[in-house]
Enzyme design. Sequence first.
Site, PDB file in Angstrom:
ATOM      1  N   ARG A  62       0.840  -1.203   0.000  1.00 33.50           N
ATOM      2  CA  ARG A  62       0.000   0.000   0.000  1.00 33.50           C
ATOM      3  C   ARG A  62       0.878   1.258   0.000  1.00 33.50           C
ATOM      4  NH1 ARG A  62      -3.416   2.710   4.404  1.00 33.50           N
ATOM      5  NH2 ARG A  62      -4.893   3.948   3.179  1.00 33.50           N
ATOM      6  N   HIS A  66       0.916   4.408  -2.671  1.00 33.36           N
ATOM      7  CA  HIS A  66       0.736   5.803  -2.262  1.00 33.36           C
ATOM      8  C   HIS A  66       1.968   6.640  -2.610  1.00 33.36           C
ATOM      9  CE1 HIS A  66      -2.922   5.404   0.610  1.00 33.36           C
ATOM     10  NE2 HIS A  66      -2.971   4.523  -0.362  1.00 33.36           N
ATOM     11  N   ASP A  67       3.145   6.026  -2.600  1.00 31.18           N
ATOM     12  CA  ASP A  67       4.337   6.770  -3.005  1.00 31.18           C
ATOM     13  C   ASP A  67       4.282   7.082  -4.495  1.00 31.18           C
ATOM     14  OD1 ASP A  67       6.820   8.035  -2.801  1.00 31.18           O
ATOM     15  OD2 ASP A  67       7.841   6.236  -3.523  1.00 31.18           O
ATOM     16  N   GLY A  72       5.383  10.397  -8.513  1.00 32.25           N
ATOM     17  CA  GLY A  72       6.122   9.219  -8.973  1.00 32.25           C
ATOM     18  C   GLY A  72       6.798   8.477  -7.826  1.00 32.25           C
ATOM     19  N   ASP A  74       9.338   8.069  -5.813  1.00 28.12           N
ATOM     20  CA  ASP A  74      10.552   8.812  -5.436  1.00 28.12           C
ATOM     21  C   ASP A  74      10.723   8.877  -3.922  1.00 28.12           C
ATOM     22  OD1 ASP A  74       8.476  10.438  -4.676  1.00 28.12           O
ATOM     23  OD2 ASP A  74       9.369  12.286  -5.459  1.00 28.12           O
ATOM     24  N   SER A  76       8.834   9.983  -1.733  1.00 28.05           N
ATOM     25  CA  SER A  76       8.336  11.212  -1.101  1.00 28.05           C
ATOM     26  C   SER A  76       7.421  10.900   0.082  1.00 28.05           C
ATOM     27  CB  SER A  76       7.593  12.082  -2.122  1.00 28.05           C
ATOM     28  OG  SER A  76       6.611  11.326  -2.802  1.00 28.05           O
ATOM     29  N   PRO A 160      -7.052   8.126  -5.014  1.00 25.51           N
ATOM     30  CA  PRO A 160      -8.452   7.679  -5.115  1.00 25.51           C
ATOM     31  C   PRO A 160      -8.959   7.133  -3.779  1.00 25.51           C
ATOM     32  CG  PRO A 160      -7.078   6.634  -6.823  1.00 25.51           C
ATOM     33  CD  PRO A 160      -6.171   7.475  -5.991  1.00 25.51           C
ATOM     34  N   HIS A 190      -5.707  -6.351  -2.383  1.00 22.92           N
ATOM     35  CA  HIS A 190      -6.644  -6.295  -1.252  1.00 22.92           C
ATOM     36  C   HIS A 190      -6.999  -7.689  -0.738  1.00 22.92           C
ATOM     37  CE1 HIS A 190      -8.068  -1.887  -2.103  1.00 22.92           C
ATOM     38  NE2 HIS A 190      -6.836  -1.959  -1.655  1.00 22.92           N
ATOM     39  N   ASP A 259      -3.266 -14.175  -2.975  1.00 20.33           N
ATOM     40  CA  ASP A 259      -3.920 -15.157  -3.840  1.00 20.33           C
ATOM     41  C   ASP A 259      -5.142 -14.497  -4.484  1.00 20.33           C
ATOM     42  OD1 ASP A 259      -5.687 -14.943  -1.738  1.00 20.33           O
ATOM     43  OD2 ASP A 259      -5.226 -16.905  -0.887  1.00 20.33           O
TER      44      ASP A 259
HETATM   45  C1  HEM Z   1      -7.613   2.719  -6.494  1.00 21.80           C
HETATM   46  C2  HEM Z   1      -7.722   2.562  -5.551  1.00 21.80           C
HETATM   47  C3  HEM Z   1      -7.519   2.075  -4.141  1.00 21.80           C
HETATM   48  C4  HEM Z   1      -8.273   2.392  -3.076  1.00 21.80           C
HETATM   49  C5  HEM Z   1      -9.466   3.299  -3.031  1.00 21.80           C
HETATM   50  C6  HEM Z   1      -7.696   1.702  -1.948  1.00 21.80           C
HETATM   51  C7  HEM Z   1      -8.168   1.803  -0.660  1.00 21.80           C
HETATM   52  C8  HEM Z   1      -7.659   1.134   0.426  1.00 21.80           C
HETATM   53  C9  HEM Z   1      -8.120   1.288   1.778  1.00 21.80           C
HETATM   54  C10 HEM Z   1      -9.223   2.234   2.222  1.00 21.80           C
HETATM   55  C11 HEM Z   1      -7.399   0.464   2.552  1.00 21.80           C
HETATM   56  C12 HEM Z   1      -7.513   0.278   4.072  1.00 21.80           C
HETATM   57  C13 HEM Z   1      -6.407   1.054   4.737  1.00 21.80           C
HETATM   58  C14 HEM Z   1      -6.405   0.995   6.234  1.00 21.80           C
HETATM   59  O1  HEM Z   1      -7.418   0.738   6.853  1.00 21.80           O
HETATM   60  O2  HEM Z   1      -5.335   1.226   6.794  1.00 21.80           O
HETATM   61  C15 HEM Z   1      -6.470  -0.216   1.696  1.00 21.80           C
HETATM   62  C16 HEM Z   1      -5.595  -1.173   2.125  1.00 21.80           C
HETATM   63  C17 HEM Z   1      -4.686  -1.795   1.295  1.00 21.80           C
HETATM   64  N1  HEM Z   1      -4.454  -1.496  -0.031  1.00 21.80           N
HETATM   65 FE1  HEM Z   1      -5.574  -0.330  -1.217  1.00 21.80          FE
HETATM   66  N2  HEM Z   1      -6.636   0.962  -2.367  1.00 21.80           N
HETATM   67  C18 HEM Z   1      -6.468   1.172  -3.702  1.00 21.80           C
HETATM   68  C19 HEM Z   1      -5.487   0.653  -4.492  1.00 21.80           C
HETATM   69  C20 HEM Z   1      -4.488  -0.188  -4.042  1.00 21.80           C
HETATM   70  C21 HEM Z   1      -3.401  -0.646  -4.841  1.00 21.80           C
HETATM   71  C22 HEM Z   1      -3.150  -0.218  -6.293  1.00 21.80           C
HETATM   72  C23 HEM Z   1      -2.656  -1.486  -4.056  1.00 21.80           C
HETATM   73  C24 HEM Z   1      -1.396  -2.235  -4.381  1.00 21.80           C
HETATM   74  C25 HEM Z   1      -0.528  -1.928  -5.271  1.00 21.80           C
HETATM   75  C26 HEM Z   1      -3.296  -1.543  -2.773  1.00 21.80           C
HETATM   76  C27 HEM Z   1      -2.886  -2.327  -1.718  1.00 21.80           C
HETATM   77  C28 HEM Z   1      -3.460  -2.327  -0.472  1.00 21.80           C
HETATM   78  C29 HEM Z   1      -3.051  -3.218   0.606  1.00 21.80           C
HETATM   79  C30 HEM Z   1      -2.033  -4.331   0.513  1.00 21.80           C
HETATM   80  C31 HEM Z   1      -3.810  -2.857   1.726  1.00 21.80           C
HETATM   81  C32 HEM Z   1      -3.708  -3.429   3.149  1.00 21.80           C
HETATM   82  C33 HEM Z   1      -2.778  -2.505   3.918  1.00 21.80           C
HETATM   83  C34 HEM Z   1      -2.381  -2.913   5.317  1.00 21.80           C
HETATM   84  O3  HEM Z   1      -2.589  -4.044   5.716  1.00 21.80           O
HETATM   85  O4  HEM Z   1      -1.831  -2.041   6.012  1.00 21.80           O
HETATM   86  N3  HEM Z   1      -4.399  -0.729  -2.788  1.00 21.80           N
HETATM   87  N4  HEM Z   1      -6.652   0.206   0.410  1.00 21.80           N
END
Ligand code: HEM
Length: 335
Positions: A62, A66-67, A72, A74, A76, A160, A190, A259
């Site tokens: 995650r 976000h980085d 980009g 980097d 940040s 987003p 996710h 998975d």
């Molecule tokens: C486009 C939209 C996305 C939205 C709206 C989104 C939103 C979220 C939200 C709301 C959470 C929960 C965070 C928390 O409670 O701390 C989350 C967790 C997570 N997201 Fe996303 N996400 C997006 C894209 C991505 C992408 C592209 C990736 C991977 C490259 C990703 C990987 C993850 C992972 C692995 C978690 C679990 C984090 C943890 O256990 O600390 N997400 N995401």
Amino acid sequence: MAISALRVVATATLMSMMVVVAAAQLQLHFYKDSCPQAESVVKGIMQQRFSADPSIPAGLLRMQFHDCFIHGCDASVLIDSSGNRVAEKDAPPNLTLRGFEVIDEIKAELEKQCKGTVSCADILALATRDGVALTGGSAYALPTGRRDGLVSNISDVHIPGPSFSVADATTAFQTINLSLEDLVTLLGAHAMGFCQCGFFVDRLYNFRGSGQADPNIDPQFLGVLQQKCPRPNNSVPFNLSTDPKIFMTPSSSTPFKLDTSFYRGVLNEQAVLQLDQELAFTDLTRRTVADYISRPNVFRRKFAKAMIKLTNVGVLTGQQGEIRANCRRFNQPSH
Ligand code: HEM
């Protein structure tokens, strides 16, 4: 004569463009001469950290997203706020990012072994790659040579949100040259990690102001979520540190594995986030979701490809930016 002069100019312009493009490219094993052990140091620390806490790869994935989304890839997002300057890290979507101390540990070790050589941006990208492999994803070959950025401002953070429609999230992804397919594929992350109730509680009690739950949640699953995430009490201000958290894919028996469980949840109306659930509701995204469930190796391969694409976004290379000594601070405090 004029035409051949033009040709010379055109060729020279083309060559200089090629140099610029070449300079902007990452390469495999960028540190093979300057710090040959760089990738094995990252891998060793990731293995140790993963055996102590199997949720670390989710945190880093995650953080990587976000980085890369802001300025980009980097590093940040790793900068701490200081003085009057409030950094990206303190923007609301970043307040629950985790794993900064893992990056610090790797950086400290690499500074001991190869001072001033390996960027924080590469450390994050390599550690994330190793996290993907440790959780069952592919150990993709990752081009390196990123440099660390000199800017990190809270006001630049526009990521987003969980209530975005797929169309709006796709538009946002297009701004960093990622496609709808990349979005569907990367959301497969996710399958792992945690989600705080605050990100989806509106779906459980008052979806779009209706006073009802989102009708697109499996009723039994809704009961489980409501039990874990009580109705917000509007007279008590929201508190992030006491907000309960659940697994990102609660229906999965493998919450720390990359998975296809996320996609199963989506088809069973057991996705936690509104955006994630919406993947079931257009033909194209639903087809991709079903395809990944029936062909998990296609998902693994496409996920690796999308990660390489993500970690290529807006990278600094060559003489751009710097190699930070400490991932939390710019080398010159004035930046
Ligand atoms: C486009 C939209 C996305 C939205 C709206 C989104 C939103 C979220 C939200 C709301 C959470 C929960 C965070 C928390 O409670 O701390 C989350 C967790 C997570 N997201 Fe996303 N996400 C997006 C894209 C991505 C992408 C592209 C990736 C991977 C490259 C990703 C990987 C993850 C992972 C692995 C978690 C679990 C984090 C943890 O256990 O600390 N997400 N995401």
